[in-house]
Scaffold this motif. Structure first.
Motif, PDB file in Angstrom:
ATOM      1  N   UNK A 236     -57.778  61.899 -54.749  1.00 15.54           N
ATOM      2  CA  UNK A 236     -58.122  63.157 -54.523  1.00 15.54           C
ATOM      3  C   UNK A 236     -59.592  63.410 -53.833  1.00 15.54           C
ATOM      4  N   UNK A 237     -59.518  64.444 -53.043  1.00 14.18           N
ATOM      5  CA  UNK A 237     -60.980  64.573 -52.426  1.00 14.18           C
ATOM      6  C   UNK A 237     -60.997  63.914 -51.088  1.00 14.18           C
ATOM      7  N   UNK A 238     -61.764  64.366 -50.164  1.00 14.60           N
ATOM      8  CA  UNK A 238     -61.870  63.997 -48.679  1.00 14.60           C
ATOM      9  C   UNK A 238     -62.057  62.508 -48.542  1.00 14.60           C
ATOM     10  N   UNK A 239     -62.715  61.963 -49.411  1.00 16.92           N
ATOM     11  CA  UNK A 239     -63.045  60.403 -49.158  1.00 16.92           C
ATOM     12  C   UNK A 239     -61.566  59.616 -49.456  1.00 16.92           C
ATOM     13  N   UNK A 240     -60.839  60.283 -50.527  1.00 18.00           N
ATOM     14  CA  UNK A 240     -59.780  59.520 -50.778  1.00 18.00           C
ATOM     15  C   UNK A 240     -58.748  59.429 -49.649  1.00 18.00           C
ATOM     16  N   UNK A 241     -58.434  60.579 -48.906  1.00 11.53           N
ATOM     17  CA  UNK A 241     -57.422  60.349 -48.003  1.00 11.53           C
ATOM     18  C   UNK A 241     -58.020  59.380 -46.805  1.00 11.53           C
ATOM     19  N   UNK A 242     -59.392  59.772 -46.457  1.00 12.32           N
ATOM     20  CA  UNK A 242     -60.132  58.867 -45.530  1.00 12.32           C
ATOM     21  C   UNK A 242     -59.921  57.348 -45.926  1.00 12.32           C
TER      22      UNK A 242
ATOM     23  N   UNK B 203     -63.465  52.409 -41.745  1.00 13.48           N
ATOM     24  CA  UNK B 203     -64.260  52.958 -42.794  1.00 13.48           C
ATOM     25  C   UNK B 203     -65.230  54.052 -42.622  1.00 13.48           C
ATOM     26  N   UNK B 204     -65.942  53.860 -41.256  1.00  8.71           N
ATOM     27  CA  UNK B 204     -67.074  54.649 -40.773  1.00  8.71           C
ATOM     28  C   UNK B 204     -66.524  56.047 -40.851  1.00  8.71           C
ATOM     29  N   UNK B 205     -65.365  55.998 -39.996  1.00  9.12           N
ATOM     30  CA  UNK B 205     -64.547  57.398 -39.810  1.00  9.12           C
ATOM     31  C   UNK B 205     -64.552  58.285 -41.105  1.00  9.12           C
ATOM     32  N   UNK B 206     -63.647  57.284 -42.207  1.00  8.88           N
ATOM     33  CA  UNK B 206     -63.498  57.929 -43.470  1.00  8.88           C
ATOM     34  C   UNK B 206     -64.871  58.530 -44.137  1.00  8.88           C
ATOM     35  N   UNK B 207     -65.828  57.759 -43.934  1.00  6.35           N
ATOM     36  CA  UNK B 207     -67.188  58.119 -44.746  1.00  6.35           C
ATOM     37  C   UNK B 207     -67.713  59.167 -44.137  1.00  6.35           C
ATOM     38  N   UNK B 208     -68.090  59.286 -42.715  1.00 10.34           N
ATOM     39  CA  UNK B 208     -68.488  60.407 -41.896  1.00 10.34           C
ATOM     40  C   UNK B 208     -67.817  61.542 -42.189  1.00 10.34           C
ATOM     41  N   UNK B 209     -66.510  61.499 -41.944  1.00 13.17           N
ATOM     42  CA  UNK B 209     -65.764  62.516 -42.122  1.00 13.17           C
ATOM     43  C   UNK B 209     -65.633  63.029 -43.490  1.00 13.17           C
ATOM     44  N   UNK B 210     -65.579  62.531 -44.515  1.00 14.09           N
ATOM     45  CA  UNK B 210     -65.811  62.950 -45.759  1.00 14.09           C
ATOM     46  C   UNK B 210     -67.045  63.684 -46.115  1.00 14.09           C
ATOM     47  N   UNK B 211     -68.228  63.062 -45.440  1.00 12.74           N
ATOM     48  CA  UNK B 211     -69.408  63.946 -45.339  1.00 12.74           C
ATOM     49  C   UNK B 211     -69.429  65.205 -44.887  1.00 12.74           C
TER      50      UNK B 211
ATOM     51  N   UNK C 206     -72.002  67.592 -46.457  1.00 11.08           N
ATOM     52  CA  UNK C 206     -73.161  67.129 -46.718  1.00 11.08           C
ATOM     53  C   UNK C 206     -73.946  66.747 -45.452  1.00 11.08           C
ATOM     54  N   UNK C 207     -73.242  66.604 -43.933  1.00  7.80           N
ATOM     55  CA  UNK C 207     -74.074  66.445 -42.900  1.00  7.80           C
ATOM     56  C   UNK C 207     -74.850  67.684 -42.603  1.00  7.80           C
ATOM     57  N   UNK C 208     -74.137  68.761 -42.919  1.00  5.89           N
ATOM     58  CA  UNK C 208     -75.055  70.136 -42.824  1.00  5.89           C
ATOM     59  C   UNK C 208     -76.286  70.321 -43.716  1.00  5.89           C
ATOM     60  N   UNK C 209     -75.899  69.643 -44.883  1.00  2.32           N
ATOM     61  CA  UNK C 209     -77.145  69.624 -45.766  1.00  2.32           C
ATOM     62  C   UNK C 209     -78.208  68.835 -45.570  1.00  2.32           C
ATOM     63  N   UNK C 210     -77.908  67.687 -44.746  1.00  2.00           N
ATOM     64  CA  UNK C 210     -78.939  66.705 -43.998  1.00  2.00           C
ATOM     65  C   UNK C 210     -79.695  67.518 -43.469  1.00  2.00           C
ATOM     66  N   UNK C 211     -79.209  68.164 -42.089  1.00  2.00           N
ATOM     67  CA  UNK C 211     -79.793  68.997 -41.136  1.00  2.00           C
ATOM     68  C   UNK C 211     -80.444  70.096 -41.823  1.00  2.00           C
ATOM     69  N   UNK C 212     -80.263  70.841 -42.812  1.00  2.00           N
ATOM     70  CA  UNK C 212     -80.853  71.690 -43.589  1.00  2.00           C
ATOM     71  C   UNK C 212     -82.328  71.349 -44.279  1.00  2.00           C
TER      72      UNK C 212
END
Lengths: 272, 284
Positions: free
Chosen positions: A232-238, B132-140, B145-151
């Protein structure tokens, strides 16, 4: 990054067991899933509507990338092969090189790339999204077999598409080779067409098509399995989609060797 | 009914007309993203050393389930090894038809550095490191999390994207070296140990036709591929939207785009390097 579940014991030997389980369990699960799929394939009723929709869906995500990937792929190989031929003064044999490379390897390997990169990822993203929205659980609760309803049509749809994509790749290969050889590197057009059949024949075409269909089936099975087991969660699908591409590549290259070598050893293809 | 038909015709006409504009818009955004992430390189290298070192380790070894089976370098080695075996099988048969199987080493010396390793290693890189990078950054992105970094005042582009670009360019060299060894080992193993070609003959033709420039050019291609793959994958991850399902779609889209880009870049680089008339020499 959440830390991987660790054994609480500081003993190094105890750590090995969970790692082994993490590797072996999904493999076993995948084979069980594959068997389920093949059993469900012959169980009526067959989902025609889903099959046709999925065939269209897979074609729509794969055809564009296939054409765009096929042109540079073929141009690259033909270009290098023609450099050798120009050096030994045999550029008129350019057609034989194109024909051989395209029908035996470029067609099926480029189909592998497209199946792994386009079809399986799209299937995995779709199934993974249904999994985390709990649609799959809802179907199970209603007594609907998800393997029969979702997986079988996708596997067959990808197989049909792989068969057709290989044909597209061969067409791009031969015409791209013609453009490169004749217009850019000075082969004669008649000689190109004439020498095309020097190293390959009808059995090689059938051999390539069979391999493409097997790649399609394996790629779709990996995509469906990884989608159905995603966390589950965004990381899961990616992560599921990422692992689908990697596992498909890891599976398809060894399968390609086996399927290439066995017919040669048996003398079914080759030897013109 | 007629009104609805007219409206839908007008809508589809509008979509058709704005299609090229939207494509242009998207290309412009991508170009801006790529330009900015490259321009941040000095700042990223200077300010984010810890993150940089962590990412270099992560690119080489991967994280999560892929690390269990050896990480991106071992996966790339494995894939090129099998691609080398396939090449060995296929060319041996073709050369045998012409009674030229002794030239297996020649085919290996030409095909491996010029075609097989760049194509296969490029695809493997896109599959392992890139997606792998797409999955990580997409999840962020979707978990904000990316908006939080900017904040909190961290510029997300150099911190997340440029550091990954630099990490990719550094780790591609050892990964690619392993890939090339894998292709050669697979090829030789097949032809010498399985098909019984004499090892001396194989080595002789391999040494005669092997040119050190080819290996160098091959590395130039590898670095070009690494840059393009990582830029494309980080772009799709950085701009992902639509919740968890959107991340999955972004990974798929990124892989499709980068596989095409890998081959286009290779074609461009190899035509630039080899189109010179004496790029290939049989002797001397």
């Amino acid at each position: 990054m959440p830390a991987a579940p660790r054994s609480v014991l500081p003993d190094g030997g105890v750590m090995a067991a969970p790692t082994l389980t993490r590797v072996v369990k999904p493999i076993g699960g995948f084979f069980a899933f594959t068997l389920d799929t093949f059993v469900a394939m012959f169980k009526p009723p067959f989902q025609w509507r889903e099959f046709i929709q999925q065939t269209w869906f897979v074609a729509s995500v794969s055809l564009g990338p296939a054409i765009l990937l096929g042109i540079p792929f073929v141009a690259l190989v033909t270009f290098q092969f023609n450099l050798i031929l120009v050096e030994i003064g045999a550029i008129d044999l350019s057609g034989s090189g194109s024909g051989f490379a395209t029908v035996t390897q470029i067609g099926p390997v480029a189909t592998t790339f497209i199946i792994a990169g386009a079809s399986s990822t799209a299937i995995c993203a779709d199934i993974g999204a249904r999994k985390i929205r709990e649609e799959l659980d809802a179907m199970e609760v209603l007594g609907i077999d998800t393997v029969q309803r979702l997986v079988v049509p996708r596997v067959l749809a990808t197989a049909v598409n792989a068969f057709l994509l290989n044909g597209v790749m061969i067409l791009i290969g031969l015409s791209g080779g013609f453009v490169f050889g004749v217009f850019l590197q000075g082969a004669s057009p008649g000689q190109y067409v004439d020498s095309m059949k020097l190293l390959v024949g009808y059995p090689d075409l059938v051999h390539g098509e069979i391999r493409a269909v097997v790649f399609g089936v394996v790629g779709a099975l990996i995509g469906c399995y990884r989608g159905m087991t995603c966390a589950a969660g965004p990381r899961g699908v990616g992560n599921a989609v990422n692992e689908t591409v990697v596992y498909t590549f890891l599976a398809l290259f060894p399968i390609n060797i086996l399927l290439t070598q066995i017919p040669y050893s048996l003398g079914i293809v080759g030897g013109h | 009914m007629a009104q609805m038909g007219a409206r839908s015709v007008a809508e589809s006409a509008k979509r058709l007309l704005t299609g090229p504009l939207r494509l242009l818009d998207d290309l412009g955004r991508q170009a801006e993203f790529y330009g900015k992430s490259i321009a941040w390189t000095p700042k990223a290298v200077k300010s984010y050393k810890t993150e940089q070192v962590r990412l270099i380790a992560e690119v080489g070894m991967s994280s999560g389930a892929l690390a269990v089976i050896g990480g991106s370098s071992v996966i790339t080695l494995f894939i090129t090894l099998f691609a080398g075996v396939t090449g060995g099988v296929q060319t041996f048969d073709a050369l045998q038809n012409l009674q030229l199987e002794a030239l297996g080493g020649f085919a290996s010396a030409i095909i491996n550095p010029r075609l097989l390793t760049p194509i296969v290693a490029g695809a493997a890189l896109a599959a392992t490191v890139g997606s792998g990078f797409t999955a990580q950054l997409g999840a962020m992105r979707v978990s904000e999390e990316i908006d939080a970094l900017e904040v909190i005042g961290v510029r997300s582009l150099p911190y997340l994207v440029t550091t990954r670009l630099v990490a990719g360019m550094i780790t591609i060299i050892p990964i690619f070296a392993m890939a090339m060894c894998g292709a050669w080992i697979g090829w030789k193993l097949t032809q010498v140990d399985f098909f019984g070609l004499s090892e001396g003959t194989y080595d002789h033709y391999m040494d005669t036709f092997m040119q050190w420039q080819d290996v160098l050019y091959s590395f130039a291609q590898a670095v070009g591929i690494a840059v393009v793959v990582i830029l494309i994958h980080t772009y799709y991850g950085y701009t992902a939207s639509g919740g968890p399902a959107g991340v999955g779609r972004a990974v798929g889209k990124a892989v499709r785009t980068s596989l095409i880009a890998v081959l286009a870049v290779e074609l461009a680089i190899s035509m630039a390097l080899y189109a010179d008339s004496d790029a290939f020499r049989i002797s001397g």
